[in-house]
Design a protein around this motif. Structure first.
Motif, short mmCIF file in Angstrom:
data_model
loop_
_atom_site.label_atom_id
_atom_site.label_comp_id
_atom_site.label_asym_id
_atom_site.label_seq_id
_atom_site.Cartn_x
_atom_site.Cartn_y
_atom_site.Cartn_z
N GLU A 9 -1.98 4.29 -0.67
CA GLU A 9 -1.14 3.41 -1.80
C GLU A 9 -0.83 2.28 -1.12
O GLU A 9 -0.64 1.17 -1.72
N ARG A 10 -0.30 2.29 0.12
CA ARG A 10 0.32 0.94 0.78
C ARG A 10 -0.82 -0.13 1.11
O ARG A 10 -0.61 -1.24 0.92
N ILE A 11 -1.72 0.61 1.48
CA ILE A 11 -3.15 -0.50 1.74
C ILE A 11 -3.50 -1.19 0.33
O ILE A 11 -3.70 -2.37 0.28
N SER A 12 -3.30 -0.37 -0.62
CA SER A 12 -3.62 -0.98 -2.18
C SER A 12 -2.76 -2.05 -2.42
O SER A 12 -3.09 -2.93 -2.89
N SER A 13 -1.52 -1.76 -2.15
CA SER A 13 -0.23 -2.42 -2.57
C SER A 13 -0.50 -3.76 -1.81
O SER A 13 -0.44 -4.94 -2.31
#
Length: 295
Positions: A9-13
């Motif tokens: 999720e952090r990578i996507s954000s």
């Protein structure tokens, strides 16, 4: 420790944020190029007028004109000073707004007489109103797309204030772009100081003693000075706008580089966690198989 889902999720954000910073980088680069082109087209015209005024002051040092009136009868506590402060409409431009607001605050606090504040840009307007400074309503202009017409309206208003003796001194505070750096700068618009003018613009090899100035040198000064003040203001608006876009380009580039570094670190962490999870599953399966064989 974060699990693999949280890391994904952090990578996507971060990837979504990178798309925004890349877009802002390209937009600011395009705006910077256009603003530089506009400034280059108008600079020769205003520089020529400044030179003409410098020549007049050099060859007619005895000339008397309201634009040269320093009003020495007013001491520091009696002088009424107008400050034009050029800021941006939004942030995300590094220290651009902070630097010019800091300089303006120092000038306002150091002024012993009466100050009139004129602000270009929403960031500066909100800051000064929030901190209790009175902002003149006439210059609540957007800092985007500076135009010669807007500079002319500002100069006409201020010149009227100066001629009517509502202001004794007029300064403009803006950000000057020097290569890849942006430096806050203050410049006196009125009254005109002959010494500094001639030092900047006079060519001592040119002689105008035999050239008639009709109807008079005073009339020429009356005609030229407002255009020069307009040129100074327009140049300051363009310089500030270029500085803002240049600072934003660098800020977005730094943000993109930081995002890439964060993605690289998160990818390494994610792969390590996946590898650890796979290793753990293999270990559990092997342990279960051994237990079954022993039975």
């Amino acid at each position: 420790m974060a699990n693999t889902r949280e890391i994904k999720e952090r990578i996507s954000s971060i990837k979504d944020t990178m798309k925004i910073t890349n877009a802002m980088y390209m937009i600011s680069t395009n705006k910077l190029r256009k603003a530089k082109a506009a400034l280059e087209k108008t600079e020769p015209y205003f520089y020529t007028m400044q030179s003409a005024i410098a020549y007049i002051m050099k060859h007619f040092p005895e000339i008397k004109h309201p634009f040269f009136d320093a009003r020495p009868e007013h001491d520091l506590t009696q002088r009424r000073t107008g400050f034009i402060v050029v800021t941006a409409d939004k942030g995300l431009a590094g220290a651009y707004n902070h630097n010019i607001i800091k300089l303006a605050t120092e000038m306002l606090d150091a002024n012993k007489g009466e100050s009139s504040l004129y602000v270009v840009g929403q960031v500066g307007m909100r800051h000064f109103e929030k901190h209790g400074y009175s902002v003149d309503e006439h210059f609540m202009y957007t800092a985007q797309n500076p135009s010669l017409g807007r500079a002319r309206r500002i100069s006409e208003f201020l010149i009227g204030k100066y001629i009517n003796k509502e202001l004794d001194d007029i300064y403009i505070l803006y950000t000057r772009m020097d290569k890849n750096t942006a430096e806050p700068e203050i410049r006196q618009l009125l009254p005109i100081v002959p010494e500094s003018y001639m030092r900047r613009r006079t060519n001592i090899d040119i002689h105008l003693d035999d050239i008639p100035m009709l109807p008079s040198p005073e009339a020429m000064v009356t005609s030229l000075v407002p255009s020069c003040v307009t040129g100074f203001i327009y140049g300051a608006l363009i310089e500030s706008y270029c500085s803002e876009q240049n600072m934003r380009v660098m800020a977005m580039q730094n943000a993109t580089d930081s995002a890439k570094e964060m993605l690289n670190n998160l990818s390494i962490e994610y792969n390590r966690m996946r590898q650890a999870a796979i290793t753990q599953e293999i270990t559990e399966i092997s342990a279960g198989a051994r237990a079954q064989r022993k039975k």
